[in-house]
Design a protein around this motif. Structure first.
Motif, mmCIF file in Angstrom:
data_model
loop_
_atom_site.group_PDB
_atom_site.id
_atom_site.type_symbol
_atom_site.label_atom_id
_atom_site.label_comp_id
_atom_site.label_asym_id
_atom_site.label_seq_id
_atom_site.Cartn_x
_atom_site.Cartn_y
_atom_site.Cartn_z
ATOM 1 N N VAL A 196 0.866 -1.192 0.000
ATOM 2 C CA VAL A 196 0.000 0.000 0.000
ATOM 3 C C VAL A 196 0.897 1.236 0.000
ATOM 4 N N THR A 197 0.598 2.180 -0.886
ATOM 5 C CA THR A 197 1.465 3.345 -1.065
ATOM 6 C C THR A 197 0.681 4.658 -0.990
ATOM 7 N N VAL A 198 1.434 5.745 -1.016
ATOM 8 C CA VAL A 198 0.813 7.071 -1.016
ATOM 9 C C VAL A 198 0.486 7.419 -2.483
ATOM 10 N N MET A 255 10.662 -2.842 -3.273
ATOM 11 C CA MET A 255 9.938 -1.572 -3.164
ATOM 12 C C MET A 255 9.683 -1.214 -1.695
ATOM 13 N N VAL A 256 9.424 -2.248 -0.880
ATOM 14 C CA VAL A 256 9.190 -1.997 0.557
ATOM 15 C C VAL A 256 10.438 -1.389 1.190
ATOM 16 N N LYS A 257 11.613 -1.831 0.732
ATOM 17 C CA LYS A 257 12.856 -1.278 1.287
ATOM 18 C C LYS A 257 12.893 0.237 1.110
ATOM 19 N N ILE A 258 12.436 0.705 -0.039
ATOM 20 C CA ILE A 258 12.456 2.149 -0.318
ATOM 21 C C ILE A 258 11.335 2.841 0.453
ATOM 22 N N MET A 305 8.582 6.773 3.084
ATOM 23 C CA MET A 305 7.200 7.135 3.439
ATOM 24 C C MET A 305 6.759 6.465 4.721
ATOM 25 N N LEU A 306 7.389 5.363 5.060
ATOM 26 C CA LEU A 306 7.035 4.553 6.231
ATOM 27 C C LEU A 306 5.710 3.803 6.032
#
Ligand SMILES: Cc1ncc(COP(=O)(O)O)c(C=O)c1O
Length: 414
Positions: free
Chosen positions: A112-114, A274-277, A282-283
């Motif tokens: 889930v992203t912004v 992608m989670v690493k970034i 963004m946390l």
């Protein structure tokens, strides 16, 4: 007059910082968005009718807003898991299966992203080694080329043409299949042209991607907003789920741009990268938006369908009206933009848009904002309310009649 400070005066020269040297070169070189410049001007003017916006004209359905309010009242104000709330990822998994026919595991294949914006940024940064190329159809969404540059990649736009309905053809993709290409960024339905990818072309593009071992980043943010045929995700083609990261979110179909909620679905290894970034930048996406997102995905379908029908009526009205005014224009298959040609009128897209703004008080986006192959076109959004569309058409009609011989009267709604 004070003498200039320097060795003659015996004073120490003040340190004058060279501010540009603080900015990384690749950021210095990044052009400002053509849309921003134009909308700074729009904002400084009064009484403008805008067909320039890239967001729904309505606000978020009430049941979804209410869920955000309820979450706030319940004191849900903290961080969530980096991946996003598990209940939301489960809802995304069910939704994506309904939409694309592809199953994603909420435990490792969904982030889930912004917004799709962050999903795209994380995906690009996760896959690009400096200098690697990313292909995409042009005219394109304004963030693609800068997003690739910011990730130290090389954006390669594949021009599409009005005469061909701005379609991305497998043959054009094959011509760019060279060493150094890392991924294909596929946006369908597309911003700014509303074009979808034909079935055989999609299969051809999938085959080329597999043959060249490319990653496919599929930006499907407009997947729900199609008018004649259903969207087909490239991830659903045989062997493609394994190499595709699908990017989607709630901004457009659910009228939730301000909630800033999107997601990426893809192979575990790419999602983990992608989670690493995401975890360090963004946390997590805002918890209130995530709570509202669950409501949207579980109980939002009927409202999405009624908004889609309303876009379809508005598309038909604006398309007929602009065609009647003399603009060569395809009827878009999806999204909420028309991309009419202004070639018959002999002005550049910037000149046309600026004159239309100043003289007719109608805002549209110059096609050049979407890359060199957008020159000669305008992006006109049909997401505003019908009353605003009618007002814009009336103003354009009067302005066209006063300035060009070809203008006729605008069409009426039916
Ligand atoms: C093709 C495309 N991708 C991504 C985005 C960004 O969407 P979000 O609001 O989810 O960040 C937009 C917004 O206009 C878009 O048109």
């Amino acid at each position: 007059m004070q003498p200039a400070p320097g060795p003659q005066t015996g004073k120490i020269l003040p340190f004058v910082p060279d501010e540009t040297s603080w900015v990384a070169r690749h950021v210095q070189d990044l052009p400002r968005s053509g849309i921003r410049d134009f909308f700074d001007l729009v904002q400084s003017m009064e009484g403008i009718v805008s067909l320039g916006i890239g967001e729904p004209g309505e606000s978020t359905p009430w049941n979804i807003r209410e869920q955000a309010i309820f979450a706030l009242e319940s004191g849900k104000t903290g961080y969530t898991s980096n991946l996003g709330l598990l209940r939301l990822r489960q809802a995304i998994s069910r939704y994506m299966e309904r939409l694309t026919g592809v199953c994603y595991d909420p435990e490792g294949e969904i982030l889930v992203t912004v917004g799709v914006s962050e999903a795209l940024d994380c995906a690009l940064r996760a896959i690009i080694n400096p200098g690697e190329q990313i292909l995409y159809a042009e005219p394109s969404y304004v963030a693609y080329s800068p997003g690739v540059l910011l990730a130290h990649g090389v954006p390669v736009g594949i021009p599409t043409r009005f005469e061909d309905g701005f379609r991305l053809r497998a043959q054009a993709v094959a011509q760019r299949a060279k060493p150094g290409v890392k991924a294909l960024l596929l946006n369908a339905p597309a911003n700014p042209t509303g074009t979808m990818v034909d079935e055989e072309e999609l299969e051809g593009i999938a085959a080329i991607s597999a043959k060249n071992d490319w990653v496919v980043l599929a930006d499907e943010i407009y997947a729900e907003l199609t008018y004649e045929k259903r969207h087909r995700s490239i991830a659903g083609l045989p062997g493609m789920k394994e190499r595709t990261v699908v990017l989607n979110g709630l901004s457009k179909a659910f009228a939730m741009t301000g909630f800033r909620l999107g997601w990426a679905c893809g192979p575990t290894s790419l999602i983990a990268a992608m989670v690493k970034i995401h975890q360090y930048s963004m946390l997590c996406a805002p918890i209130l938006s995530q709570e509202a997102g669950i409501e949207a995905l579980e109980h939002g379908a009927a409202k999405v369908e009624s908004m889609r029908r309303s876009y379809q009526r508005k598309r038909n009205y604006l398309w007929r009206s602009l065609t009647a005014l003399g603009f060569p224009c395809h009827r878009p298959e999806g999204a909420f933009y028309l991309f009419p040609s202004i070639v018959p009128f002999g002005l550049s897209s910037q000149e046309f848009a600026f004159r239309l703004l100043r003289e007719a008080r109608v805002a549209v986006v110059p096609g050049s904002a979407f890359g060199p192959s957008g020159e000669g076109y305008l992006r006109c959004s049909f997401s505003p309310r019908m009353g605003d569309l009618e007002e814009a058409v009336g103003r354009m009609s009067r302005w066209m009649r006063a300035n060009f011989r070809k203008g006729t009267s605008p069409a009426t709604e039916n």
